[in-house]
Design a protein around this motif. Structure first.
Motif, PDB file in Angstrom:
ATOM      1  N   ILE A  36     -34.185  -3.027  48.449  1.00  0.00           N
ATOM      2  CA  ILE A  36     -32.953  -3.796  48.658  1.00  0.00           C
ATOM      3  C   ILE A  36     -32.876  -4.957  47.685  1.00  0.00           C
ATOM      4  N   ALA A  37     -34.012  -5.610  47.413  1.00  0.00           N
ATOM      5  CA  ALA A  37     -34.020  -6.736  46.475  1.00  0.00           C
ATOM      6  C   ALA A  37     -33.596  -6.305  45.080  1.00  0.00           C
ATOM      7  N   ALA A  38     -34.013  -5.117  44.674  1.00  0.00           N
ATOM      8  CA  ALA A  38     -33.605  -4.616  43.356  1.00  0.00           C
ATOM      9  C   ALA A  38     -32.091  -4.423  43.311  1.00  0.00           C
ATOM     10  N   GLU A  39     -31.517  -3.919  44.390  1.00  0.00           N
ATOM     11  CA  GLU A  39     -30.061  -3.763  44.457  1.00  0.00           C
ATOM     12  C   GLU A  39     -29.373  -5.128  44.426  1.00  0.00           C
ATOM     13  N   LEU A  40     -29.933  -6.083  45.167  1.00  0.00           N
ATOM     14  CA  LEU A  40     -29.343  -7.416  45.211  1.00  0.00           C
ATOM     15  C   LEU A  40     -29.396  -8.089  43.839  1.00  0.00           C
ATOM     16  N   ALA A  41     -30.526  -7.961  43.154  1.00  0.00           N
ATOM     17  CA  ALA A  41     -30.690  -8.609  41.853  1.00  0.00           C
ATOM     18  C   ALA A  41     -29.674  -8.096  40.839  1.00  0.00           C
ATOM     19  N   ALA A  42     -29.337  -6.826  40.951  1.00  0.00           N
ATOM     20  CA  ALA A  42     -28.416  -6.223  39.986  1.00  0.00           C
ATOM     21  C   ALA A  42     -26.998  -6.779  40.103  1.00  0.00           C
ATOM     22  N   THR A  43     -26.663  -7.355  41.249  1.00  0.00           N
ATOM     23  CA  THR A  43     -25.304  -7.842  41.480  1.00  0.00           C
ATOM     24  C   THR A  43     -25.250  -9.310  41.874  1.00  0.00           C
ATOM     25  N   SER A  44     -26.386 -10.000  41.845  1.00  0.00           N
ATOM     26  CA  SER A  44     -26.418 -11.391  42.324  1.00  0.00           C
ATOM     27  C   SER A  44     -25.587 -12.318  41.439  1.00  0.00           C
ATOM     28  N   LEU A  80     -44.024  -6.851  63.791  1.00  0.00           N
ATOM     29  CA  LEU A  80     -44.823  -7.133  62.611  1.00  0.00           C
ATOM     30  C   LEU A  80     -45.239  -8.596  62.572  1.00  0.00           C
ATOM     31  N   ASP A  81     -46.318  -8.868  61.857  1.00  0.00           N
ATOM     32  CA  ASP A  81     -46.856 -10.222  61.816  1.00  0.00           C
ATOM     33  C   ASP A  81     -46.041 -11.109  60.886  1.00  0.00           C
ATOM     34  N   VAL A  82     -46.300 -12.408  60.992  1.00  0.00           N
ATOM     35  CA  VAL A  82     -45.558 -13.388  60.197  1.00  0.00           C
ATOM     36  C   VAL A  82     -45.864 -13.222  58.712  1.00  0.00           C
ATOM     37  N   GLU A  83     -47.101 -12.908  58.385  1.00  0.00           N
ATOM     38  CA  GLU A  83     -47.458 -12.735  56.973  1.00  0.00           C
ATOM     39  C   GLU A  83     -46.584 -11.669  56.315  1.00  0.00           C
ATOM     40  N   THR A  84     -46.336 -10.570  57.020  1.00  0.00           N
ATOM     41  CA  THR A  84     -45.476  -9.521  56.469  1.00  0.00           C
ATOM     42  C   THR A  84     -44.033  -9.993  56.356  1.00  0.00           C
ATOM     43  N   LEU A  85     -43.540 -10.660  57.406  1.00  0.00           N
ATOM     44  CA  LEU A  85     -42.158 -11.135  57.375  1.00  0.00           C
ATOM     45  C   LEU A  85     -41.944 -12.116  56.233  1.00  0.00           C
ATOM     46  N   VAL A  86     -42.910 -12.996  56.008  1.00  0.00           N
ATOM     47  CA  VAL A  86     -42.821 -13.960  54.919  1.00  0.00           C
ATOM     48  C   VAL A  86     -42.719 -13.243  53.570  1.00  0.00           C
ATOM     49  N   GLU A  87     -43.499 -12.183  53.393  1.00  0.00           N
ATOM     50  CA  GLU A  87     -43.432 -11.416  52.149  1.00  0.00           C
ATOM     51  C   GLU A  87     -42.079 -10.730  52.005  1.00  0.00           C
ATOM     52  N   VAL A  88     -41.548 -10.215  53.096  1.00  0.00           N
ATOM     53  CA  VAL A  88     -40.215  -9.607  53.058  1.00  0.00           C
ATOM     54  C   VAL A  88     -39.173 -10.634  52.602  1.00  0.00           C
ATOM     55  N   PHE A  89     -39.231 -11.838  53.169  1.00  0.00           N
ATOM     56  CA  PHE A  89     -38.288 -12.890  52.787  1.00  0.00           C
ATOM     57  C   PHE A  89     -38.448 -13.275  51.316  1.00  0.00           C
ATOM     58  N   ARG A  90     -39.690 -13.396  50.865  1.00  0.00           N
ATOM     59  CA  ARG A  90     -39.932 -13.770  49.473  1.00  0.00           C
ATOM     60  C   ARG A  90     -39.331 -12.736  48.527  1.00  0.00           C
ATOM     61  N   ILE A  91     -39.540 -11.464  48.835  1.00  0.00           N
ATOM     62  CA  ILE A  91     -39.034 -10.384  47.993  1.00  0.00           C
ATOM     63  C   ILE A  91     -37.509 -10.383  47.981  1.00  0.00           C
ATOM     64  N   LEU A  92     -36.887 -10.495  49.147  1.00  0.00           N
ATOM     65  CA  LEU A  92     -35.426 -10.506  49.216  1.00  0.00           C
ATOM     66  C   LEU A  92     -34.847 -11.706  48.471  1.00  0.00           C
ATOM     67  N   ALA A  93     -35.500 -12.863  48.599  1.00  0.00           N
ATOM     68  CA  ALA A  93     -35.006 -14.065  47.933  1.00  0.00           C
ATOM     69  C   ALA A  93     -35.087 -13.948  46.417  1.00  0.00           C
ATOM     70  N   ALA A  94     -36.087 -13.215  45.920  1.00  0.00           N
ATOM     71  CA  ALA A  94     -36.172 -12.984  44.480  1.00  0.00           C
ATOM     72  C   ALA A  94     -35.020 -12.103  44.001  1.00  0.00           C
ATOM     73  N   GLY A  95     -34.432 -11.323  44.909  1.00  0.00           N
ATOM     74  CA  GLY A  95     -33.253 -10.527  44.574  1.00  0.00           C
ATOM     75  C   GLY A  95     -31.980 -11.340  44.660  1.00  0.00           C
ATOM     76  N   ASP A  96     -31.772 -12.036  45.769  1.00  0.00           N
ATOM     77  CA  ASP A  96     -30.626 -12.924  45.950  1.00  0.00           C
ATOM     78  C   ASP A  96     -30.933 -13.855  47.115  1.00  0.00           C
ATOM     79  N   PRO A  97     -31.225 -15.134  46.833  1.00  0.00           N
ATOM     80  CA  PRO A  97     -31.632 -16.040  47.907  1.00  0.00           C
ATOM     81  C   PRO A  97     -30.521 -16.375  48.885  1.00  0.00           C
ATOM     82  N   SER A  98     -29.268 -16.237  48.475  1.00  0.00           N
ATOM     83  CA  SER A  98     -28.174 -16.466  49.418  1.00  0.00           C
ATOM     84  C   SER A  98     -28.161 -15.383  50.488  1.00  0.00           C
ATOM     85  N   VAL A  99     -28.285 -14.138  50.068  1.00  0.00           N
ATOM     86  CA  VAL A  99     -28.332 -13.040  51.033  1.00  0.00           C
ATOM     87  C   VAL A  99     -29.575 -13.176  51.909  1.00  0.00           C
ATOM     88  N   ALA A 100     -30.695 -13.545  51.311  1.00  0.00           N
ATOM     89  CA  ALA A 100     -31.933 -13.669  52.076  1.00  0.00           C
ATOM     90  C   ALA A 100     -31.864 -14.795  53.089  1.00  0.00           C
TER      91      ALA A 100
END
Length: 417
Positions: A36-44, A80-100
């Motif tokens: 999803i982050a790759a898709e977001l980055a392409a249109t951010s 899922l644990d917080v460590e995983t959720l944090v990584e999910v947020f980090r990845i999404l934010a690298a694609g588009d932090p507004s969407v994240a």
């Protein structure tokens, strides 16, 4: 948890929605986030430039199962644990932090329901999440003395019914939500404005609820963090959960909310560095005194990019540590473990707030004059970083860390750390 004498009307009697989203493992959640982050980055770039609100992108997020990953296992979720959720947020934010940022409050209030919801409330609201529904946020207020000064109130009507009135600002996620959790005092007729804080769970389209897209920040432009007006909204006991009890003992509620903010900062920093390196590699012209054919071979540029990489990696490492520390505190919650979690999160927030602003600024230093063209919109990284890091002062994180180092003073037990 209700203080009224009216009988409890459990949401489970209203029917629990059938689960429709996939239940993801940790590895699957990270992989889906990366796609999803790759898709977001392409249109951010276009989304930010033209302020295109991300309704389709949020539908995609909901359908992916990512917004349900913290639903407890006993309620059919991935848990899922917080460590995983944090990584999910980090990845999404690298694609588009507004969407994240839009689902930040969604996860905070899923967490609130875990802590303070009755079994019936949990069955209903977690069922909503498993059916792809989204939670928003109506918490902060504009024009009050400080962020914890809340004027919105629930006043009793009788028969387990309440009237909710007030105005909320910075209501990220509310415009796109199915449910809006509203932070309000639960008052008595004899003492208005003094009751303990509760969360009123209000349907987005309920009578008396108006969500206005009036957010005009220079960064995070498509979060739609606008205004929620509430005028005599009817709320039943079964849609009210206590908020104040969250802080009656050791808790990781505040650390959980804050570590997700840190993940957004770190994602912005990584995206800015990624785009800076790509621009240097493909577009920048070398400075004549460097005596090189490519800007990417200029030793000063390479040095700057290397230092930026060190800073971003340091923030990513502290982010992972903070996520693990929150998980450890959740597994064995004591005053000491909760303090450790808060301090670990304070450390990453202090660093991430600085690093994302600095890296987003140095992007132009290494990339050169052409990178400042408005048409390229590379300045969105700095605008996003500067805007998001104003959420709460990083200097106070350093204060809490310093007081702990000097005197062993634990951080304050509230939701803003």
């Amino acid at each position: 948890m209700s203080t009224t004498s009216a009988p409890m009307r459990e949401p489970a009697r209203l029917g629990v929605a059938a689960a429709t989203v996939p239940v993801l493992t940790s590895d699957e959640a990270v992989a889906v986030a990366a796609d999803i982050a790759a898709e977001l980055a392409a249109t951010s770039l276009e989304r930010d430039r033209d302020r295109l609100l991300p309704a389709p992108e949020l539908v995609r997020l909901s359908a992916s199962g990512l917004l349900a990953v913290t639903v407890p296992a006993e309620r059919g979720g991935a848990d899922l644990d917080v460590e995983t959720l944090v990584e999910v947020f980090r990845i999404l934010a690298a694609g588009d932090p507004s969407v994240a940022q839009v689902p930040h409050s969604h996860f905070v209030y899923v967490n609130a329901m875990r802590h303070q919801g009755t079994p019936g409330q949990q069955a209903f609201f977690f069922g909503e999440v498993m059916a792809g529904k989204r939670f928003g946020n109506a918490q902060s207020e504009v024009g009050t003395r400080h962020v914890r000064d809340i004027r919105t109130a629930l006043t009793p009507v009788g028969g387990g019914r309440w009237r909710l009135s007030g105005t909320k600002g910075y209501s990220t996620g509310a415009l796109f939500a199915d449910w809006i959790p509203v932070l309000a005092h639960r008052d008595t007729l004899a003492a208005p404005g003094t009751g303990p804080l509760h969360v009123a769970w209000v349907r987005r389209g309920a009578p008396g609820v108006t969500v206005t897209d009036d957010w005009n920040g220079m960064g995070q432009r498509t979060t739609a963090s606008g205004t929620v007006d509430l005028v005599d909204v009817e709320v039943h006991d079964d849609h009210i959960t206590p908020y104040h009890l969250t802080f009656a003992g050791p808790q990781t509620y505040g650390a959980f909310a804050q570590v997700l903010h840190a993940a957004l900062d770190v994602g912005i920093a990584r995206a800015a560095l990624r785009d800076a390196a790509a621009f240097v590699r493909t577009t920048s012209r070398p400075y004549p005194d460097a005596g090189v054919e490519r800007a990417a071979d200029d030793p000063l540029v390479v040095q700057a990019l290397g230092q930026m990489e060190v800073d971003v990696r340091a923030a990513e490492a502290l982010l992972r540590e903070a996520g693990r520390t929150v998980d450890a505190a959740n597994a064995d919650l004591t005053a000491d473990s909760a303090a450790s979690a808060s301090l670990a999160v304070a450390a990453v927030r202090a660093l991430s707030a600085r690093v994302c602003v600095e890296v987003a600024s140095r992007l132009f230093e290494v990339a050169g004059t052409r990178s400042a063209l408005d048409s390229l919109n590379l300045h969105r990284h700095w605008r996003n970083a500067r805007t998001h890091t104003l959420h709460d002062p990083a200097a106070w994180k350093v204060q809490h860390l310093g007081r702990y180092v000097v005197d062993g003073t634990p951080p304050p037990n509230h939701g803003q750390l």
